[in-house]
Design an enzyme around this catalytic site. Structure first.
Site, short mmCIF file in Angstrom:
data_model
loop_
_atom_site.label_atom_id
_atom_site.label_comp_id
_atom_site.label_asym_id
_atom_site.label_seq_id
_atom_site.Cartn_x
_atom_site.Cartn_y
_atom_site.Cartn_z
N GLU A 63 0.87 -1.17 0.00
CA GLU A 63 0.00 0.00 0.00
C GLU A 63 0.91 1.23 0.00
O GLU A 63 1.80 1.32 0.86
CB GLU A 63 -0.88 0.00 1.26
CG GLU A 63 -1.81 1.19 1.26
CD GLU A 63 -2.69 1.30 2.50
OE1 GLU A 63 -2.57 0.47 3.42
OE2 GLU A 63 -3.49 2.26 2.54
N ARG A 288 5.03 -12.80 9.88
CA ARG A 288 5.72 -11.58 9.50
C ARG A 288 7.05 -11.50 10.21
O ARG A 288 7.27 -12.16 11.22
CB ARG A 288 4.86 -10.34 9.75
CG ARG A 288 4.47 -10.10 11.18
CD ARG A 288 3.35 -9.06 11.28
NE ARG A 288 3.77 -7.75 10.85
CZ ARG A 288 3.14 -7.02 9.92
NH1 ARG A 288 2.08 -7.51 9.32
NH2 ARG A 288 3.55 -5.83 9.61
N LYS A 298 4.37 0.84 9.36
CA LYS A 298 4.49 2.15 8.71
C LYS A 298 3.91 3.24 9.58
O LYS A 298 4.43 4.35 9.63
CB LYS A 298 3.79 2.11 7.35
CG LYS A 298 4.65 1.45 6.29
CD LYS A 298 3.96 1.39 4.95
CE LYS A 298 3.13 0.15 4.83
NZ LYS A 298 2.47 -0.03 3.56
#
Ligand code: ATP
Ligand code: MG
Length: 591
Positions: A63, A288, A298
């Site tokens: 994204e 992850r 982020k």
């Protein structure tokens, strides 16, 4: 955050992570690696062998709402890596469905970072926004099939009807709207007739499903925001869960690899593709990457940038790919790191030292040696001829002497590291002290004869003698010395700004803030130390990005800030893992 956002993209839910960790027991983790293959590669190999798939097509779907970090590097290496290994393709797809947070700057940075890491997407650069028209048409199709409806509850009401993990949800008052009314409302949503939040489009699945994600998830919301690619064309935007699977399907993605927090969303992923009866991409989740002393989100990285805790997204202390690049980490080292930590379904935290190990290993082979002095102390060689200059030879790669040498000027006045001299040396200090002899790297043996001091007692210089028989640093008569020091010639050395970076955080898990505090509360006050040092004259004008090893000091990288005048070097990593020591030192100060 409103209810729509809550379903837009899942946050990492501890419950999911825990379940996955138990599921992947120690033996599973072992089995996953059997044959040198992780569970994803084994699954793909089986899909091909058993003819469930005849090609492999993956995608990396960032994204564009921030810069990529080292966690994304894991996903990039995995997606591009398996495509390459199985003779398939990997697309780069920007998942740009949330205009408020996304921008062109981020798109450009992401492209650069993926390319730098070796990701090759050919001409397959896609954007979810490219599919807005088709996504919309599919939504109308779902409405016509009675599988989607327009809901006019507020975000809070939707949340209340949805129930909780322990409580089933209930059907809302608009759930049984007729197809015609739904179609009419949805078309008017698209036409821009309504304010933000007035209506949403929801899938009609099961308000009481044991899987919260399946309780009539929101597919579209009204958001009158300007999009960086589609401008004001759309007042409605599709949500992640609806968009992602359709994009995967339209691109013919065979294996959609994502992180564990999407595990519960897989049911919805399959529901959308089955309902529309389009190409069935398949989602598989992996753990992850988590790293000690590092935040990989982020949202938190933005806080560090906007809060002025670092000097931008590519600050060498940032775990961003651009920060690591600026710090001098070679892309090979990142790829090696990702390969070493492997892929599994077991959630874990990787020690930062593993990354540093991979960086050292790579730079050891690629960064030529040089000499630099960070905190200088002058040495005057009493018996060395004034005005004489000799060129000493320092092997560029000591383990591979055939790769050549760096020629370094030697003269009567030298600079050594202040730390390498002690007037009153403790036991086990094998460096220079009054009356003691040491070797100067690739030069001569010297003996300290006198200590010159300023009136206030600080040491100004050392007067030493050198042994002309020891040229090149070899022992003239079998005489042993215990220390070898680095040095530069005072008259020839070039002044340089040296930036010594350390961990940005003192806590192993920086997102674990103390009660009453907010993130970030454990910034290391010494994460950047700038010193004015001296480097070998061959490094007067290094190219930005060039790596060297300053012997005994660490691996350094020439920074672009130095291109204007005096060189600037950033420490990429120390030569050894000094953090273990440091941790003990700072332990009492941490709560
Ligand atoms: P963040 O939580 O940092 O904002 P994200 O998951 O929202 O990250 P995306 O841009 O959506 O970021 O991520 C693109 C891809 O990278 C996704 O497939 C995601 O699963 C993967 N990814 C993100 N963070 C990690 C991580 N720490 N380890 C491995 N893969 C990751
Ligand atoms: Mg996210």
């Amino acid at each position: 955050m409103n209810a729509e956002d809550a379903v837009a993209r899942p946050a990492t839910e501890p419950a999911v992570a825990e379940a996955a960790a138990t599921e992947a027991s120690a033996t599973d983790a072992h089995a996953e690696k059997r044959g040198g293959r992780d569970f994803i590669r084994a699954m793909i190999a089986a899909d091909l062998a058993e003819k469930r798939r005849d090609t492999v097509h993956t995608r990396f779907p960032p994204e564009p709402n921030g810069y990529l970090h080292i966690g994304h590097a894991k996903s990039i290496c995995l997606n591009f890596g398996v495509a390459e290994e199985f003779g398939g393709l990997c697309n780069l797809r920007f998942d740009d469905t949330n205009p408020a947070k996304e921008s062109r700057e981020y798109v450009d940075a992401i492209r650069e970072d993926v390319r730098w890491l070796g990701g090759d997407w050919g001409d397959r650069e896609y954007y979810a926004s490219d599919y807005f028209e088709r996504l919309y048409a599919f939504a109308e199709q779902l409405i016509s099939m009675g599988k989607a409806y327009v809901d006019s509850l507020s975000a809070e009401e939707i949340r209340a009807y949805r129930g909780t993990l322990t409580e089933p949800g209930r059907a809302g008052p608009y759930r049984e709207r007729g197809v015609e009314e739904n179609l009419d409302l949805f078309r008017r949503m698209r036409a821009g007739e309504f304010e933000d939040g007035a209506h949403v489009l929801r899938a009609k699945i099961d308000p009481a499903s044991p899987n919260i994600v399946m309780r009539d998830p929101v597919l579209y919301r009204i958001r009158r925001a300007r999009h960086h690619r589609t401008g004001d064309a759309w007042p409605i935007y599709p949500l992640y869960d609806y968009t992602h699977c359709i994009c995967d399907s339209l691109e013919g993605i065979t294996h959609s690899l994502c992180t564990l927090e999407f595990a519960d969303n897989r049911e919805l992923y399959d529901w959308v593709l089955n309902s529309l009866d389009i190409f069935r991409s398949r989602q598989t989740e992996f753990a992850r990457l988590n790293l000690t002393r590092t935040v990989l989100s982020k949202r938190k990285l933005i806080q560090l940038v906007e809060g002025g805790h670092v000097r931008g997204w590519d600050d060498p202390r940032m775990p961003t790919i651009s920060g690591l690049r600026r710090r001098g980490v070679p892309p090979d080292a990142l790829r090696e790191f990702v390969a070493r930590i492997g892929v599994s379904r077991a959630d874990n935290i990787v020690d930062y030292a593993v990354l540093e190990f991979c960086i050292r290993e790579r730079l050891n082979a690629t960064a030529p040696r040089a000499l630099a002095v960070l905190r200088p102390l002058k040495v005057i060689l009493r018996n060395y001829p004034e005005g004489q200059v000799e060129w000493m030879e320092l092997p560029l790669y000591p383990e591979e002497p055939e790769k050549g040498v760096r020629r370094i000027p030697f003269s009567r006045e030298l600079l050594i590291e202040r730390d390498d001299f002690r007037e009153d040396p403790p036991a086990k200090f094998h460096r220079l002290a009054p009356g003691r002899e040491v070797r100067l790297r690739c030069a001569y043996y010297i003996t300290c004869e006198e200590v010159l001091k300023d009136p206030d007692g600080t040491i100004r210089a050392l007067v030493c003698s050198y042994d002309p028989q020891s040229r090149g640093g070899g022992s003239p008569d079998g005489r042993k010395v215990r220390g070898t020091l680095h040095w530069v010639s005072a008259a020839h050395a070039v002044e340089a700004e040296i930036r010594l970076y350390d961990h940005l955080f003192l806590k192993d898990d920086p997102s674990d803030v103390d009660p009453g505090n907010t993130f970030p509360d454990s910034i290391n006050p010494e994460s950047l130390l700038v010193v004015q040092g001296y480097v070998d004259p061959s490094l007067r004008a290094p190219e930005a990005g060039e790596s060297v090893q300053f012997e005994r000091l660490g691996y350094f990288c020439a920074d672009r800030d130095g291109s204007a005048g005096a060189p600037v070097f950033t420490r990429t990593v120390t030569l050894k893992d000094t953090w273990a020591k440091l941790e003990k030192k700072s332990a009492p100060g941490q709560g």
